[in-house]
Scaffold this active site. Structure first.
Site, PDB file in Angstrom:
ATOM      1  N   ASN A  43     -11.187  -4.621   4.552  1.00  0.00           N
ATOM      2  CA  ASN A  43     -10.205  -5.576   4.031  1.00  0.00           C
ATOM      3  C   ASN A  43      -9.643  -6.325   5.230  1.00  0.00           C
ATOM      4  OD1 ASN A  43      -8.075  -6.953   2.930  1.00  0.00           O
ATOM      5  ND2 ASN A  43      -6.907  -5.129   2.296  1.00  0.00           N
TER       6      ASN A  43
ATOM      7  N   LYS B  12      -7.686  -8.739   5.268  1.00  0.00           N
ATOM      8  CA  LYS B  12      -6.322  -9.241   5.007  1.00  0.00           C
ATOM      9  C   LYS B  12      -6.226 -10.710   5.437  1.00  0.00           C
ATOM     10  CE  LYS B  12      -4.673  -4.534   5.199  1.00  0.00           C
ATOM     11  NZ  LYS B  12      -3.569  -3.614   5.384  1.00  0.00           N
TER      12      LYS B  12
ATOM     13  N   HIS C 260      -3.666  -4.087  -4.410  1.00  0.00           N
ATOM     14  CA  HIS C 260      -3.322  -3.609  -3.066  1.00  0.00           C
ATOM     15  C   HIS C 260      -1.799  -3.517  -2.937  1.00  0.00           C
ATOM     16  CE1 HIS C 260      -2.939  -3.363   1.260  1.00  0.00           C
ATOM     17  NE2 HIS C 260      -4.210  -3.011   1.300  1.00  0.00           N
TER      18      HIS C 260
ATOM     19  N   GLU D  98       0.135  -4.292  -0.640  1.00  0.00           N
ATOM     20  CA  GLU D  98       0.779  -5.491  -0.070  1.00  0.00           C
ATOM     21  C   GLU D  98       0.987  -6.547  -1.146  1.00  0.00           C
ATOM     22  OE1 GLU D  98      -1.980  -5.975   3.168  1.00  0.00           O
ATOM     23  OE2 GLU D  98      -1.151  -4.184   4.126  1.00  0.00           O
TER      24      GLU D  98
ATOM     25  N   GLU E 146      -4.672   4.539  -1.188  1.00  0.00           N
ATOM     26  CA  GLU E 146      -4.056   4.059   0.044  1.00  0.00           C
ATOM     27  C   GLU E 146      -2.569   4.392   0.041  1.00  0.00           C
ATOM     28  OE1 GLU E 146      -6.682   0.675   1.802  1.00  0.00           O
ATOM     29  OE2 GLU E 146      -5.049  -0.192   0.650  1.00  0.00           O
TER      30      GLU E 146
ATOM     31  N   SER F  98      -4.883   3.304   8.035  1.00  0.00           N
ATOM     32  CA  SER F  98      -5.063   3.619   9.462  1.00  0.00           C
ATOM     33  C   SER F  98      -6.373   4.346   9.763  1.00  0.00           C
ATOM     34  CB  SER F  98      -3.858   4.417   9.987  1.00  0.00           C
ATOM     35  OG  SER F  98      -2.675   3.632   9.890  1.00  0.00           O
TER      36      SER F  98
HETATM   37  P1  13P Z   1      -5.077  -0.342   7.869  1.00  0.00           P
HETATM   38  O1  13P Z   1      -6.469   0.234   8.023  1.00  0.00           O
HETATM   39  O2  13P Z   1      -4.829  -1.498   8.794  1.00  0.00           O
HETATM   40  O3  13P Z   1      -4.031   0.701   7.900  1.00  0.00           O
HETATM   41  O4  13P Z   1      -5.037  -1.004   6.395  1.00  0.00           O
HETATM   42  C1  13P Z   1      -5.478  -0.273   5.321  1.00  0.00           C
HETATM   43  C2  13P Z   1      -5.547  -1.171   4.157  1.00  0.00           C
HETATM   44  O5  13P Z   1      -4.531  -1.629   3.668  1.00  0.00           O
HETATM   45  C3  13P Z   1      -6.867  -1.508   3.621  1.00  0.00           C
HETATM   46  O6  13P Z   1      -6.768  -2.148   2.397  1.00  0.00           O
END
Ligand code: 13P
Length: 252
Positions: A9, A11, A94, A96, A164, A210
Site C-alpha cells: 500500500n 498510500k 483502511h 486511515e 491492521e 510496521s
Molecule cells: P506501515 O507498514 O507503514 O505501518 O503501514 C501499514 C499499512 O497501513 C498498510 O496498509
C-alpha cells in the site's frame, strides 16, 4: 492451501514518474518469486501507466479506495467501473480512510459490495485502536467490523482480509507474530460463523502494521497468517523485494 500474498500500500506517495521508477526497480526480482502473489497499490494517478507496465506479468495491481456508486455527480470520487479495466484489487476500509475521511462500517460494506459486483477483489482492512486493545476489546471490535463489512455478502473467495491494528500502523511498533496470529485466528473463526467453513477457510488473511524485511518472517511463520499488507516498506524497492523473498522461503 492458501497462496501467500504480499501487497504494497503505497498510500499518498510517489509522483507519476516515481511510481514508474519504483516498479522498474522491483519488477525483474518480483516476477522471479513464483510461490508468492504480489500486489502493488499505487495512487490512482499511476494505475493506468502501471497497468501497462505490469501487463502480462504475474504482479497484481490495486487501488487504495473507491466510491460505491457507479457514476454520477460525486466530485473527486472514482468508481469500481472505472477501476476494473485498470486493476484487479482495491483496498477498502483502511483505518486511515476510517479515521481521516470518516468512513463508517456501513460505507465500507457498500464499497465491498460494489467492488465484488464489478469483479474487483477487495482487500478489506480491519483493526482495533490502541485504547481498544488496551481495554481488551480487540475481539469485539474485529467481530463488529467483519460482520458489518460483510453484511449481506454471501460466501466468496474473491476477497482478502487484512488485519491492521491501528497502533501498529506507521509507528514502527509492529504486533508480535503471536499477537497477530491470535487476532487473525479470531477473524477466521468469525468468518466461519457467518460463512460456510470450507469457504471461510479459503480466505487469505494478511497482517499489516510496521512490517519490514526484519520482522516479516515472524508473521508469515504463523500458519494463520497468509502474508502482509505493507505500507512504508513497500515504497523501498530492496526492502519490499526482501519481504517477498523471505515470505517465499518460509511458505514454500
Ligand atoms: P506501515 O507498514 O507503514 O505501518 O503501514 C501499514 C499499512 O497501513 C498498510 O496498509
Amino acid at each position: 492451501m492458501r497462496r501467500p500474498l504480499i501487497a504494497g500500500n503505497w498510500k499518498m506517495n510517489t509522483t507519476a514518474d516515481e511510481a514508474i521508477n519504483l516498479v522498474n526497480d522491483m519488477l525483474t526480482e518480483l516476477i522471479g518469486f513464483t510461490g508468492v502473489d504480489c500486489v502493488l497499490c499505487p495512487p490512482f494517478i499511476s494505475l493506468q501507466s502501471l497497468s501497462k507496465l505490469l501487463k502480462g506479468t504475474s504482479i497484481g495491481l490495486g487501488a487504495q479506495n473507491m466510491y460505491y456508486k457507479e457514476k454520477g455527480a460525486f466530485t473527486g470520487e472514482v468508481s469500481a467501473l472505472m477501476l476494473k479495466d485498470l486493476c484487479r484489487f482495491v483496498i477498502l476500509g483502511h483505518s486511515e480512510r476510517r479515521q481521516y475521511f470518516c468512513e463508517t462500517d456501513a460505507a465500507v460494506n457498500q464499497k465491498i459490495k460494489a467492488a465484488l459486483e464489478a469483479g474487483l477483489v477487495p482487500i478489506f482492512c480491519v483493526g482495533e485502536s490502541f485504547e481498544q486493545n488496551e481495554t481488551g476489546r480487540t475481539d469485539e471490535i474485529l467481530s463488529m467490523q467483519i460482520k458489518s463489512g460483510l453484511s449481506g455478502i454471501g460466501a466468496t473467495d474473491q476477497i482478502i482480509i487484512a488485519y491492521e491494528p491501528i497502533w501498529a500502523i506507521g509507528t514502527g511498533k509492529a504486533a508480535t507474530g503471536a499477537q497477530a496470529g491470535l487476532a487473525i485466528g479470531f477473524i477466521r473463526e468469525t468468518l466461519c460463523s457467518i460463512w460456510e467453513k470450507t469457504r471461510a477457510n479459503s480466505i487469505r488473511i494478511l497482517y499489516g502494521g510496521s512490517v519490514t524485511g526484519t520482522n516479516i518472517t515472524e508473521f508469515v511463520k504463523q500458519p494463520q497468517i497468509d502474508g502482509a499488507l505493507v505500507g512504508g516498506a513497500s515504497i523501498k524497492a530492496a526492502e519490499f523485494i526482501s519481504i517477498v523473498r523471505q515470505t517465499a522461503l518460509v511458505k514454500s
